[in-house]
Scaffold this active site. Structure first.
Site, PDB file in Angstrom:
ATOM      1  N   HIS A 123      -7.262  14.072 -28.627  1.00 54.18           N
ATOM      2  CA  HIS A 123      -8.496  13.297 -28.432  1.00 54.18           C
ATOM      3  C   HIS A 123      -8.154  11.913 -27.880  1.00 54.18           C
ATOM      4  O   HIS A 123      -7.148  11.316 -28.269  1.00 54.18           O
ATOM      5  CB  HIS A 123      -9.261  13.176 -29.756  1.00 54.18           C
ATOM      6  CG  HIS A 123     -10.642  12.643 -29.559  1.00 54.18           C
ATOM      7  ND1 HIS A 123     -10.884  11.304 -29.400  1.00 54.18           N
ATOM      8  CD2 HIS A 123     -11.838  13.270 -29.457  1.00 54.18           C
ATOM      9  CE1 HIS A 123     -12.192  11.137 -29.207  1.00 54.18           C
ATOM     10  NE2 HIS A 123     -12.784  12.311 -29.240  1.00 54.18           N
ATOM     11  N   TRP A 130     -16.524  14.742 -36.541  1.00 52.84           N
ATOM     12  CA  TRP A 130     -17.011  13.674 -37.422  1.00 52.84           C
ATOM     13  C   TRP A 130     -16.150  12.417 -37.368  1.00 52.84           C
ATOM     14  O   TRP A 130     -16.521  11.383 -37.936  1.00 52.84           O
ATOM     15  CB  TRP A 130     -17.076  14.175 -38.871  1.00 52.84           C
ATOM     16  CG  TRP A 130     -18.178  15.150 -39.144  1.00 52.84           C
ATOM     17  CD1 TRP A 130     -19.113  15.614 -38.260  1.00 52.84           C
ATOM     18  CD2 TRP A 130     -18.482  15.765 -40.406  1.00 52.84           C
ATOM     19  NE1 TRP A 130     -19.969  16.481 -38.889  1.00 52.84           N
ATOM     20  CE2 TRP A 130     -19.603  16.594 -40.209  1.00 52.84           C
ATOM     21  CE3 TRP A 130     -17.908  15.708 -41.679  1.00 52.84           C
ATOM     22  CZ2 TRP A 130     -20.165  17.341 -41.241  1.00 52.84           C
ATOM     23  CZ3 TRP A 130     -18.466  16.462 -42.708  1.00 52.84           C
ATOM     24  CH2 TRP A 130     -19.586  17.266 -42.489  1.00 52.84           C
ATOM     25  N   LYS A 131     -14.973  12.518 -36.732  1.00 54.19           N
ATOM     26  CA  LYS A 131     -14.041  11.371 -36.685  1.00 54.19           C
ATOM     27  C   LYS A 131     -13.798  10.865 -38.113  1.00 54.19           C
ATOM     28  O   LYS A 131     -13.755  11.688 -39.020  1.00 54.19           O
ATOM     29  CB  LYS A 131     -14.590  10.304 -35.737  1.00 54.19           C
ATOM     30  CG  LYS A 131     -14.966  10.907 -34.369  1.00 54.19           C
ATOM     31  CD  LYS A 131     -15.316   9.914 -33.317  1.00 54.19           C
ATOM     32  CE  LYS A 131     -15.597  10.648 -32.011  1.00 54.19           C
ATOM     33  NZ  LYS A 131     -15.896   9.760 -30.901  1.00 54.19           N
ATOM     34  N   GLY A 134     -19.674  13.880 -30.920  1.00 56.76           N
ATOM     35  CA  GLY A 134     -19.240  12.863 -31.873  1.00 56.76           C
ATOM     36  C   GLY A 134     -20.430  12.295 -32.623  1.00 56.76           C
ATOM     37  O   GLY A 134     -20.918  12.871 -33.593  1.00 56.76           O
ATOM     38  N   GLY A 135     -20.927  11.161 -32.139  1.00 63.55           N
ATOM     39  CA  GLY A 135     -22.013  10.436 -32.803  1.00 63.55           C
ATOM     40  C   GLY A 135     -23.167  11.313 -33.285  1.00 63.55           C
ATOM     41  O   GLY A 135     -23.562  11.241 -34.457  1.00 63.55           O
ATOM     42  N   GLU A 139     -13.590  15.224 -21.641  1.00 63.62           N
ATOM     43  CA  GLU A 139     -14.265  14.067 -22.245  1.00 63.62           C
ATOM     44  C   GLU A 139     -13.889  12.795 -21.503  1.00 63.62           C
ATOM     45  O   GLU A 139     -12.895  12.138 -21.854  1.00 63.62           O
ATOM     46  CB  GLU A 139     -13.817  13.912 -23.704  1.00 63.62           C
ATOM     47  CG  GLU A 139     -14.270  15.007 -24.618  1.00 63.62           C
ATOM     48  CD  GLU A 139     -14.441  14.492 -26.045  1.00 63.62           C
ATOM     49  OE1 GLU A 139     -15.513  14.672 -26.599  1.00 63.62           O
ATOM     50  OE2 GLU A 139     -13.505  13.883 -26.579  1.00 63.62           O
ATOM     51  N   SER A 170     -21.242  11.359 -25.340  1.00 66.91           N
ATOM     52  CA  SER A 170     -22.673  11.031 -25.474  1.00 66.91           C
ATOM     53  C   SER A 170     -23.589  12.243 -25.333  1.00 66.91           C
ATOM     54  O   SER A 170     -24.644  12.162 -24.716  1.00 66.91           O
ATOM     55  CB  SER A 170     -23.070   9.937 -24.469  1.00 66.91           C
ATOM     56  OG  SER A 170     -22.323   8.755 -24.683  1.00 66.91           O
TER      57      SER A 170
HETATM   58  P1  PGA Z   1     -19.653  10.988 -28.702  1.00 68.95           P
HETATM   59  O1  PGA Z   1     -18.123  11.356 -29.004  1.00 68.95           O
HETATM   60  O2  PGA Z   1     -20.438  12.268 -28.746  1.00 68.95           O
HETATM   61  O3  PGA Z   1     -20.043  10.050 -29.790  1.00 68.95           O
HETATM   62  O4  PGA Z   1     -19.685  10.357 -27.345  1.00 68.95           O
HETATM   63  C1  PGA Z   1     -17.512  12.467 -28.430  1.00 68.95           C
HETATM   64  C2  PGA Z   1     -16.065  12.514 -28.836  1.00 68.95           C
HETATM   65  O5  PGA Z   1     -15.417  11.454 -28.873  1.00 68.95           O
HETATM   66  O6  PGA Z   1     -15.520  13.602 -29.132  1.00 68.95           O
END
Ligand code: PGA
Length: 252
Positions: free
Chosen positions: A93, A10-11, A233-234, A163, A212
């Protein structure tokens, strides 16, 4: 076959504990009956305990950990994380490496501390740029540096998330890697793990893809890319999208 792992990163989202719990509840409702996939939700530190209380199907993850407790202002130790029910910790990360200057040396201390406490660690590696199909050597360097203090017996709790930074959705112009690209990275990572720990230990490590990931591309990364899961992430902030990724991972 390794059971796939799907992780929600979720950052620094959402803004309030109420919203965090609401999001976790929605995810739980949607994934409750999906079997054969390990799901981890990693909210920001202040929401760990609250989110942890309502999780049933998903496990609780943290987005970072310091290597010890004591006089380290602003840091959180693996012991503290375990005490609030955390089972998985993301380490290294790229956003921490870029915005907080987190180095391979720092990661080298954090990783054994997390694993030594009996928590699973998700080590993130990935290059800034890629030209052609070769996986840049920096990925291998990051991996070797990070693992310098990790014992073979701890590798069963280790996950490696590949990543590539250029594929992370918030990088300008980002686009997901191809399943072939991720597959190549996975082979490269496994080759290094085998060299360091021997084949059987290397084979027990889950290698995930991140960058992504969406419901549309998740299955291709698992099937064609032979990845053991995804770090999301997103799309993890949308309960429908995230649950769909989990569902597709289950049907890989
Ligand atoms: P993202 O992020 O799915 O939004 O590209 C992945 C991450 O940074 O762990």
């Amino acid at each position: 076959m390794r059971r796939p792992t799907i992780i929600a990163n979720w950052k620094a989202n959402p803004a309030t504990p109420r919203k965090a719990i609401e999001l976790a509840r929605k995810v739980e409702r949607r994934i409750g009956r999906i079997k054969n996939v390990e799901v981890v939700i990693a909210p920001p530190f202040p929401f760990l305990a609250g989110v942890g209380r309502i999780l049933r199907r998903a496990k609780l993850g943290a987005q970072d950990a310091f290597w010890t407790g004591g006089p380290y202002t602003g840091e959180v130790s693996p012991v503290q994380l375990a005490a609030v029910g955390v089972s998985h910790v993301i380490i290294g990360h790229s956003e921490r490496r870029i915005h907080l200057g987190e180095s391979d040396e720092t990661i080298q201390k954090k990783l054994p501390a997390v694993l030594g406490r009996g928590l699973a660690a998700i080590l993130c590696v990935g290059e800034r740029e890629r030209a052609g199909s070769e996986i840049p050597a920096i990925v291998g360097t990051q991996l070797e540096q990070a693992l310098a203090g990790v014992k073979k017996s701890h590798t069963r709790n280790l996950l490696v998330a590949y990543e590539p930074i250029w594929a992370i959705s918030t990088t300008p112009g980002a686009a997901a890697d191809t399943p072939e690209g991720a597959f190549r990275a996975m082979l490269y990572i496994r080759r290094i793990l085998s060299r360091l720990y021997g084949r059987p230990a290397a084979e027990s490590v889950r290698v995930l893809y991140g960058g992504s990931v969406t419901p549309e591309n998740a299955q291709a990364f698992l099937r064609e890319g032979k990845m053991d899961g995804a770090l999301v992430g997103g799309a993890s902030l949308d309960p429908d999208e995230f649950a769909e990724i989990v569902r597709r991972a289950a049907g890989r």
